[in-house]
Scaffold this motif. Structure first.
Motif, short mmCIF file in Angstrom:
data_model
loop_
_atom_site.label_atom_id
_atom_site.label_comp_id
_atom_site.label_asym_id
_atom_site.label_seq_id
_atom_site.Cartn_x
_atom_site.Cartn_y
_atom_site.Cartn_z
N VAL A 1 0.84 -1.20 0.00
CA VAL A 1 0.00 0.00 0.00
C VAL A 1 0.88 1.25 0.00
O VAL A 1 0.62 2.21 -0.75
CB VAL A 1 -0.94 0.00 1.22
N VAL B 1 -8.73 5.47 9.41
CA VAL B 1 -8.51 4.98 8.05
C VAL B 1 -9.36 5.77 7.05
O VAL B 1 -8.87 6.19 5.99
CB VAL B 1 -8.81 3.47 7.96
N ASN C 1 -3.03 13.29 8.51
CA ASN C 1 -4.43 12.92 8.78
C ASN C 1 -4.88 13.70 10.01
O ASN C 1 -4.40 13.45 11.12
CB ASN C 1 -4.48 11.41 9.06
N GLY D 1 -7.99 9.24 6.65
CA GLY D 1 -6.74 9.17 5.90
C GLY D 1 -6.98 9.02 4.41
O GLY D 1 -6.35 9.68 3.59
N LEU D 2 -7.93 8.15 4.05
CA LEU D 2 -8.28 7.96 2.63
C LEU D 2 -8.94 9.21 2.06
O LEU D 2 -8.71 9.57 0.90
CB LEU D 2 -9.20 6.75 2.48
N ILE E 1 2.86 10.64 2.72
CA ILE E 1 2.83 10.40 1.28
C ILE E 1 3.41 11.59 0.52
O ILE E 1 4.27 11.43 -0.36
CB ILE E 1 1.39 10.11 0.81
N THR F 1 1.02 4.19 -3.02
CA THR F 1 0.67 5.59 -2.79
C THR F 1 1.86 6.53 -2.97
O THR F 1 1.68 7.74 -3.15
CB THR F 1 0.10 5.79 -1.37
N LEU G 1 -6.34 11.59 1.12
CA LEU G 1 -5.31 11.03 0.24
C LEU G 1 -4.95 11.97 -0.92
O LEU G 1 -3.77 12.06 -1.27
CB LEU G 1 -5.76 9.67 -0.27
N ILE H 1 -1.04 5.42 4.62
CA ILE H 1 -2.06 6.24 3.96
C ILE H 1 -2.10 7.67 4.51
O ILE H 1 -3.00 8.43 4.17
CB ILE H 1 -3.46 5.61 4.08
N ASP H 2 -1.13 8.04 5.32
CA ASP H 2 -1.13 9.39 5.87
C ASP H 2 -0.71 10.39 4.80
O ASP H 2 0.34 10.22 4.16
CB ASP H 2 -0.19 9.48 7.06
N THR I 1 -1.11 12.94 -2.69
CA THR I 1 -0.72 12.49 -4.03
C THR I 1 -0.83 13.57 -5.09
O THR I 1 -0.31 13.41 -6.19
CB THR I 1 -1.60 11.31 -4.47
#
Length: 506
Positions: free
Chosen positions: A25, A475, A355, A478-479, A154, A29, A482, A149-150, A486
């Motif tokens: 994961v 979670v 996050n 965090g998503l 990322i 990312t 995202l 996923i933070d 990115t």
């Protein structure tokens, strides 16, 4: 018997599958699309070009006027042979240079791939640290997933800056120190049998040497690694004192400071110094670096260069739109905007914003751990080691910045702090999931025992439900954030839904 073997096999599979899955994961990312945008982002304007000249000259060199457009277009030969003054040691830029050596200086993928790989490696590293502290594969997996996923972790892995490398080496040093502590405790216990007054002087501590090397490498990325080295050194002495007290040593304070302290210093600090000096090899073995000819002796010249760098850091007070003093990192009032693009009602940006729910809860957890530590010291009760680990990590990566209120700093410096905050949250979640003990009066009846047990069971179930809900919320949030990590383009309405504070990127 069969059920036990099946359970053991499932546990073995999980011990490998969980870290592999969260690392995948993290890789997805951080690496997918890391080559865009095709321009120097934020401080990449310094570090990418410095990495390129390190690769070709062995030292950072000067460029002509307005070199970025030409460099971004693929004309990477615009540097001179004259050394350039730089504020940070070279190791982080050497790591960036590896990607450029493989993929070329005209490749944005080459600029950033090594930072992406180091950021990816930070996730399984956090997994092994959390697993050692919690002794739980699921809890360690949660810690690694939250980092994977933070958005702060990322975004800092997708730009060629230095702080992700710094975070990696600091956490690596702390992991080595954890391993050292486990082995040293046993040696102190055995030695205390022969010497109850002071206990043994433990010299066989290879993991402490490794911790010193890692901290030296961290300092070779940024000087803030020196803070971590100093704090870790103090923590090692305190841990030795606590371990001697638990082993029954009479003069445990004096022994930890006066006997083991000098030995621990020798094992930790000189390896750090050697590792740090090695990071300057390119500058030392060439003759064109900045201030290289200031002294006839190369090492004396290096000291002179360091004096000038120290003067620079002491006077860094230049205004910046995204400057953020350390106290602002707690509420994250002014996250650093790395990149922004808007077109056709779509907005995309990369920002140094963690996050927010995880971060704010983590701040509360750290404060709670600090309160518990103070209470344990006042009451002279046992210090909880894993909570102390989190506090030491916070002290090493955050507290020093509070002492420099006038210095220009940015919220993305918090990437070194983030792994310790996440570990603290996971430890708190694990504490919540522990069974609640029944509260019983003296000489209780069977009926009272049954009622107390039922209440404890209900409380345990409620706490575990809250802990599970908290993980889901972390979670999901965090998503949701995202895209901020990115740079993914999103509708403007969705972009504005992320603006939880009025100071965020309006």
């Amino acid at each position: 018997m069969i059920e036990r073997l099946t359970s053991e096999r499932a546990a073995r599979i999980a011990s490998w599958a969980v870290p592999v899955a969260v690392t995948a994961v993290a890789a997805a990312t951080r690496i997918i699309g890391v080559g865009g945008p095709h321009e120097l982002i934020f401080d990449e304007t310094y570090y990418v070009k410095d990495a390129w000249t390190l690769l070709h000259l062995g030292y950072e060199a000067q460029w002509g006027d307005d070199p970025n457009p030409a460099f971004e277009s693929g004309a990477t030969g615009g540097y001179t042979a004259e050394g350039s003054f730089v504020a940070h040691p070279p190791l982080g830029k050497w790591i960036i240079a590896i990607g450029m050596m493989i993929f070329g200086g005209d490749s944005t993928f080459g600029w950033r791939i090594m930072t992406a790989l180091v950021g990816t490696a930070l996730v399984p590293l956090l997994y092994v640290v959390a697993k050692r502290l919690t002794r739980s594969v699921p809890m360690a997996g949660i810690a690694a997933l939250l980092l994977a996923i933070d958005p702060l972790a990322i975004s800092m892995s997708r730009v060629a800056l230095l702080d992700t490398h710094l975070a990696f080496f600091i956490l690596l040093g702390f992991w080595f120190a954890l391993i050292d502590r486990h082995e040293t405790i046993e040696r102190i216990r055995r030695g205390a049998v022969a010497d109850r007054i002071a206990g043994p002087v433990v010299w066989r501590r290879p993991w402490l040497i490794a911790a010193g090397v890692s901290m030296g490498l961290a300092s070779g990325v940024k000087w803030s690694g020196l803070y971590a080295l100093a704090v870790l050194g103090i923590a090692v002495v305190v841990a030795d004192a606590v371990d001697r007290r638990r082993a029954g040593v009479d003069r445990w304070v004096e022994a930890a400071i006066g006997r083991q302290g000098p030995a621990s210093f020798v094992l930790l600090v000189p390896p750090a110094i050697v590792a740090y000096v090695v990071t300057w090899t390119g500058w030392l073995v060439t003759s064109g670096g900045y201030a290289r000819d200031s002294k006839s002796n190369a090492f004396a010249a290096l000291l002179e260069y360091h004096r000038q760098i120290l003067q620079f850091h002491e006077s860094v007070q230049s205004p910046h739109t995204y400057a953020s003093p350390a106290w602002e990192w707690i509420p994250m009032l002014n996250p650093t905007l790395m990149y922004r693009e808007a077109s056709d009602g779509q907005v995309g940006l990369m920002a140094a914003l963690p996050n927010p729910i995880l971060w704010w809860v983590g701040v509360l957890v750290v404060v709670w751990f600090a309160v518990r530590l103070v209470v344990s010291v006042v009451r002279r009760t046992e210090i909880i080691g894993r909570e102390a680990f989190v506090l030491v990590g916070v002290a090493a990566t955050y507290i020093p910045w509070l002492a420099l209120p006038k210095r220009t700093m940015f919220s993305f410096y918090a990437i070194t702090l983030l792994p310790f905050v996440i570990v603290g949250v996971v430890i708190a979640l694990q504490n919540m999931r522990r069974p609640v003990r029944p509260v019983l009066l003296d000489d209780p009846t069977e009926a009272e025992i049954a009622v107390a047990t039922a209440r404890a069971t209900t409380a345990t179930d409620a706490r575990r439900t809250v802990a599970s809900i908290a993980v889901v919320v972390f979670v999901v949030v965090g998503l949701f954030f995202l895209p901020y990590g990115t740079g993914l383009m999103e509708p403007e309405a969705l972009y504005r839904a992320h603006l939880w504070l009025p100071s965020w990127f309006l």
